[in-house]
Design a protein around this motif. Structure first.
Motif, mmCIF file in Angstrom:
data_model
loop_
_atom_site.group_PDB
_atom_site.id
_atom_site.type_symbol
_atom_site.label_atom_id
_atom_site.label_comp_id
_atom_site.label_asym_id
_atom_site.label_seq_id
_atom_site.Cartn_x
_atom_site.Cartn_y
_atom_site.Cartn_z
ATOM 1 N N TRP A 161 -15.954 -14.783 -22.015
ATOM 2 C CA TRP A 161 -15.387 -14.058 -20.872
ATOM 3 C C TRP A 161 -14.272 -14.872 -20.215
ATOM 4 O O TRP A 161 -13.212 -14.333 -19.891
ATOM 5 N N ALA A 162 -14.518 -16.157 -20.020
ATOM 6 C CA ALA A 162 -13.505 -17.007 -19.389
ATOM 7 C C ALA A 162 -12.236 -17.067 -20.235
ATOM 8 O O ALA A 162 -11.119 -16.999 -19.725
ATOM 9 N N TYR A 192 -14.383 -10.956 -13.856
ATOM 10 C CA TYR A 192 -15.474 -11.797 -14.364
ATOM 11 C C TYR A 192 -16.764 -11.498 -13.600
ATOM 12 O O TYR A 192 -17.842 -11.383 -14.194
ATOM 13 N N GLN A 196 -20.319 -10.396 -15.072
ATOM 14 C CA GLN A 196 -21.497 -11.222 -14.848
ATOM 15 C C GLN A 196 -22.645 -10.402 -14.266
ATOM 16 O O GLN A 196 -23.821 -10.630 -14.581
#
Length: 233
Positions: A161-162, A192, A196
């Motif tokens: 994701w990062a 993000y 999450q």
């Protein structure tokens, strides 16, 4: 999740069928569905702008508006926020009916009016005066996690994701304390957070995939560009 939402997502996957154009990130009967659509939009100066539109359709959609996040490497944070606000305005006009395709078509036709200035001007500004123009776009997010049962998978997911959102940062384990520090464009930070909170990133005590429910946002603030950190590999 409503039958209308399922049918709409299936239709969108068929319409935006090129690799990476439409990707379902999470889906459940209790929390709805989260997916990303990537489209190229030709701007006034004949520059293709890649828009990344993240939609979260809650279980009572379309009676409830979707959550929307917008990001693009060619647009500023303020321009992405303008696009998001206009999409939400349009969404209100389609309440109680499937709307995502209509929203995507609308922004493809109206992007040049929404962002108010050529994207290449923004790129040039960012290139020529990087220290001044990108400082506002650099934000820091510090998260506290209660635990990780499927640690290896969880770490890989966070790193992916990062990387996808061009965020830098660190994943820190200090005894029983688990922290995630991220830096990058504010709109990407927001995206993000949606991932999450809506995607199944861990497993419960019985080994079933589950969402992260024990998470705390310790800090979310703007930082100076020279304070950017490197993400652990």
């Amino acid at each position: 999740m409503s039958e209308q939402a399922l049918e709409e997502v299936s239709a969108l996957a068929a319409i935006y069928c090129e690799p990476g154009a439409c990707e379902v990130l999470a889906a459940s009967e209790t929390d709805g569905v989260t997916f990303r659509i990537q489209i190229n939009v030709e701007e006034l100066v004949d520059t293709d702008i890649l828009l990344k539109l993240l939609f979260h359709l809650p279980v009572n959609y379309p009676s409830t508006l979707p959550e929307i996040s917008v990001s693009s490497d060619q647009l500023t944070r303020a321009q992405c926020m303008d696009v998001k606000d206009k999409l939400l305005e349009q969404a209100k006009k389609h309440l109680s009916e499937p709307m995502v395709h209509e929203l995507v078509l609308w922004i493809q036709q109206h992007l040049k009016y929404v962002i108010k200035q050529p994207a290449t001007v923004c790129n040039e500004k960012n290139t020529l005066s990087k220290g001044a123009s990108t400082e506002d776009a650099i934000w820091m997010l510090l998260l506290h996690l209660d635990h990780m049962r499927a640690k290896a998978k969880y770490v890989r997911t966070v790193e992916k994701w990062a990387s996808d959102l061009k965020l830098t940062g660190r994943l820190m384990f200090m005894g029983k304390i688990i922290l995630i520090l991220l830096q990058g464009d504010k709109s990407n930070i927001k995206e993000y957070l949606i991932l999450q909170k809506t995607c199944k990133v861990d497993v419960d005590s019985s080994g079933k995939k589950c969402k992260e429910k024990m998470i705390s946002v310790l800090c979310e603030t703007k930082v100076q560009s020279q304070h950017k950190s490197k993400r652990d590999g």
